[in-house]
Structure formats: C-alpha cells, structure tokens
Design a protein around this motif. Structure first.
Motif: not given
Lengths: 262, 267
Positions: A46, A42, A185-186, A192, B189, A204, A52-54, B46-47, A201, A196-198, A50, B49, B42, B195, A189
C-alpha cells in the motif's frame, strides 16, 4: 512461586518434546515467519503507492504493527490449547484429568502446550518496533521505557481474555458456530488508527472486542499522539476488567462442566 | 462416462449434506465477510481524496474490487487442505485408500459440493448484504460477466488443486497447520484479494505473472471490471485453464509419490 516453577517445568518438557523433531520445528518457524511477512505485505505494498493514511506515516503504522505483533506472538505461544479446547478437552473428555490436579484448570490449559514457533512473532515485532522507532527518531523518556513492557503485558492479557471467553462457550455448547476463527481474523483491524473507521467499528474494536486496546491505543503515547492519551491510560484498566471477566466466565463454565466420560 | 462420474457426484452430494449440519457457521461467516469489506472500505476511504486515481482505480472502482473480491471468495474457498491433513494424521486415509476411486478427485468433488453449498447459502446472502450497504458497480458488459463466471470456475479449480497439494504435505510434516496458515496469508496477498496486484512493486508484479495465485482473485475481478477484455481476455482464460490443469497434474503426481511414503498409525 510454585506456579512459576511449574510453568518452567511445563515449558521445558514441551520444548524437549518439540526438539525431538528439529527439522519439523525449523519448518514450523519458517512457515510462521512467512505468514508474518505476508500479513505485513498489505501495508508494505500500500505504501509503495501512497504516502500517508489520513496523516499517518508508514513507519508509524509499522510501529503499531510491531507492537501488536509482539503481544500477539506471546498470545499465540500460549493459546494453542484454547483452539482445540472444545474438541480435545470437552468432547474427548480429557478435562476430567485437568480437574483432578490441584492446580487451577485455566493455568493447566494455557501452559500445557506452547506454540513455540510463535516466539518468532515476538522477535519480528520487536525488530519492527526498533526499526520504526529509529526511522521516526523516537526518544522515549524514562517513564515510557517502563510503561512499554507494562503495555505489552496488558496487550497479551486482552488477547488472552477475549479468546478465553470465546473458548468458554464450549462448556455450554458444542462449538458448531465456529466463532473463534472469525474473531481471530479481526485482530489485524485493531492495527489501524481507530479514527479511520466509522463510529460503529470504533465502538466494536474498542468496547465489544477490544483489539484496539491491545494494538493501537497502547502505542499512541510512544508515537506522541496526545489526542489519544485518555485511551492510553485506560489500557491497564481494560486489561484488568477483561481479565477478570474471562476468569469469571471460565470458572462458571467449569462449574457447569459435565464429563462425556473418557 | 456416467458410471465413472457417479461416485464423484455422490461425494459432492455428501459433502453438501455434511456442511448443512454446520450451517450455523455461515451466519457468523456473513458477518465476518461484511466486517472485512467494511474495514477495507474505511482503509481505502482514508487514502482516497476526491477523484484521485491510484494505479488506474478510482474510489468507486476500488470499493467494487474489494466487495466483489470478498463475495467471490465465499464461493471458491474450501478447507480441502485441512481435511486431507486430518485424514493423514488421524489415519482415516487408510480406509479411503481402499475405495476404487481417485483420492484426488474424491477431494476435488467434495470441494465442489462444498462450493455449491457455499454458493447457495453463503455467497447469495453475503452478496445481498454487501450490495445493499456498499455502492458496488455492475460488471462492465454482458461478455465480461460471462467471462467472469468462467474465470470463477477456474479460480475454484486452482484454489482446490493448491489446497490438495498443501494437504498432501502432511505426509512429510508433523506440523502442517503452520504451512496451511502461511499459505492462507500468502494467498490472501498474492491472489490480489487484499490489494490489487498492480499496486505491487514492479518486480513483484512480474513475478506474480508467472504464478497461479493472481488467477484466484485479481484476474476474475479485472475481467468483471472490464479492465481485461478483447484479445487479452481470451489469453487470460487460456492461461487460467492451463494453470488449473497443471496444478491438478502436479497434485496427481505428488500424491503418487507421497502415498509411497505414507505411514498410517491406527485409523
């Protein structure tokens, strides 16, 4: 000391048994590695599209991933029996045997079987860390070099504690809810940056199921992200508290254990 | 026709009832899927804009892709691979082989029973919760929603047929759980669940066109969003149908070969 020598015996016995089926072990290592590669897919894909991530670069996320994978690898090596605990030990009544031996029951459960192929994850994680560190030109200080293994230990303890607590549930209830796989499975998460989360999260992943303390926060010092420093120094405390909690819950569970007969 | 189908309908019904006993699992399932969608929401937030478009997806489209992708997974997913591996390793298979029915169709119909259960008790509530929380776009048109439903059926068959093939590997392997785990992540995947396939590097996109996995998630979603339509739509559905048949046949053949190597210890 006695525990260490017993651990070594447990491990060598188990290794001997696994090495009886060399082809099978080889396939297990290969499939485990494929799963690791896919779970990393992933991020790779990704960042193919792109940049960058934030504000976090690919290599930084690889660093976090590598750290988390190293801890998770050790955890996976040890956690084999936790998954099957409800069925193998409680329902089939095998736990009686464990209680008869003069050794803490949790020690036996953790060290009686090993998922040896997951050592691959430890190695892959370290390679990822090395690659990312080299690309980012990280220059660790002497203190950081000493802090790193401590952080890995803390990460392993946190993963173990969370799943020991969840496993302990089977002392009271037959596991009809199947709570372990969804929590497992979490784990990704936590890899990251929590920002980036609210808030929900973040809360949590930091304070309810503290995966972020086993993956993201421990890397922030090495990545020179000063804004997370308080969290970094809280890692050992979170590990100690969750470890203690796990032990308490487990012991309580053992007390209320009723044999199903064998 | 009805007499040949009857036992399989019964298997589907029994699977349905058996899962009813584990219905509590689906409560935690709803939360898990919600958390999954939330996390990817999220990450994408974050990606993206403003009104960026990446690989033909703007932010609302990406959220729709993610949300509908997880919602349909509640339907097509099953654990046939684990059940077969269990049958083989515990020796239950011996008893099942004495039945005058096809083992493959028995498993597939059980999976169908499971999916029917999931559709009612899992897909509907999960979908409702996700649709309430996230801005999910409706299907592009009536025809794309019809085609989407058909492609979902193929997704179910392809997924079940792959699981059957993986489960049978337990005849040859001691630790089939590792293989099942690897398959789990590879399908997450390569199906495009986490994705979209067109984000992949070009060489991987080309590879993936020759593989069945993209028909589990990516293609149904592209149909839903109207990104696949017209002439292309018909050919995609045909390819899906062909994959479903090919994988079922492969399963039939593999089982035919593997049962000769089967060693049952107890049972």
């Amino acid at each position: 000391m006695r525990h260490l020598s017993i651990l070594i015996h447990y491990f060598s016995q188990y290794l001997k048994a696994r090495l009886e089926y060399k082809g099978d072990l080889l396939i297990a290592v290969f499939t485990s590695f494929s799963a690791t590669v896919a779970s990393f897919g992933f991020l790779y894909i990704l960042f193919h599209r792109v940049s960058s991530l934030q504000g976090w670069k690919f290599e930084e996320l690889i660093f976090i991933y590598g750290f988390s994978l190293t801890c998770l690898g050790f955890f996976n090596v040890l956690s084999l029996n936790l998954y099957e605990f409800g069925e193998r030990y409680i329902m089939e009544g095998r736990f009686d045997q464990v209680l008869l031996r003069p050794l803490h029951s949790l020690f036996q459960i953790l060290f009686e079987a090993f998922r040896i192929e997951s050592l691959q994850e430890v190695l892959t994680g370290l390679v990822a860390l090395g690659y990312a560190g080299w690309k980012l030109r990280l220059q660790p200080t002497v203190i950081e070099v000493f802090l790193f293994p401590l952080m890995v230990v803390c990460g392993v303890v946190i993963y173990l504690s969370i799943f020991i607590i969840l496993t302990s549930v089977s002392f009271w209830f037959e596991d009809r809810i199947g709570i372990i796989p969804p929590v497992y499975n979490m784990i990704p998460f936590g890899r990251y940056p929590t920002t980036i989360y609210n808030v929900f999260l973040q809360f949590l992943l930091s304070w309810i199921i503290p995966f972020a303390f086993a993956s993201f926060y421990p890397t922030t010092l090495f990545l020179d992200r000063r804004e997370f420093q308080p969290y970094f120094y809280l890692v050992p405390l979170v590990a100690a508290v969750s470890g203690t909690m796990a032990l308490l819950v487990w012991n309580r569970g053992v007390k209320s254990y009723q044999s199903t007969g064998n | 026709m009805t007499t040949t189908l009857a036992p399989y309908l019964a298997f589907a019904r029994i699977a349905f009832l058996q899962i009813l006993a584990y219905r509590l699992r689906y409560f935690t399932g709803i939360i898990t899927y919600l958390v999954n969608v939330t996390v990817y929401y999220f990450i994408w937030k974050a990606i993206y804009r403003g009104d960026t478009v990446i690989q033909g997806f703007n932010f609302p489209q990406m959220i729709t892709y993610v949300a509908v992708g997880w919602i349909i997974r509640t339907f097509y997913y099953n654990n046939v691979d684990r059940e077969i591996a269990n049958d083989i390793q515990q020796g239950h298979i011996a008893g099942k082989l004495t039945r005058p029915v096809s083992y493959q169709w028995m498993q597939i119909s059980q999976a169908a029973g499971e999916s029917l259960f999931r559709l009612m008790m899992f897909t509907v509530p999960t979908g409702a919760v996700i649709l309430l929380i996230y801005p999910v776009q409706a299907p592009r048109s009536v025809s794309s929603s019809g085609a989407f439903l058909i492609s979902l059926l193929f997704a179910f068959v392809i997924f079940a047929a792959i699981n059957f093939l993986i489960g049978i590997c337990a005849v040859y392997l001691q630790s089939v759980l590792g293989l099942i785990r690897a398959k789990y992540f590879l399908i997450e995947l390569l199906s495009g669940l986490v994705i979209p396939i067109n984000f992949f590097p070009d060489s991987l996109v080309r590879w993936s066109q020759w593989l069945p996995f993209q028909h589990i998630s990516y293609m149904p979603l592209m149909i839903y969003m109207g990104k696949v339509g017209g002439k292309e739509l018909a050919s995609v559905l045909l390819v899906e149908c062909a994959w479903a048949l090919a994988l079922l046949l492969a399963g039939k053949w593999f089982w035919h070969v593997a049962r000769l190597k089967l060693i049952v210890q107890g049972g």
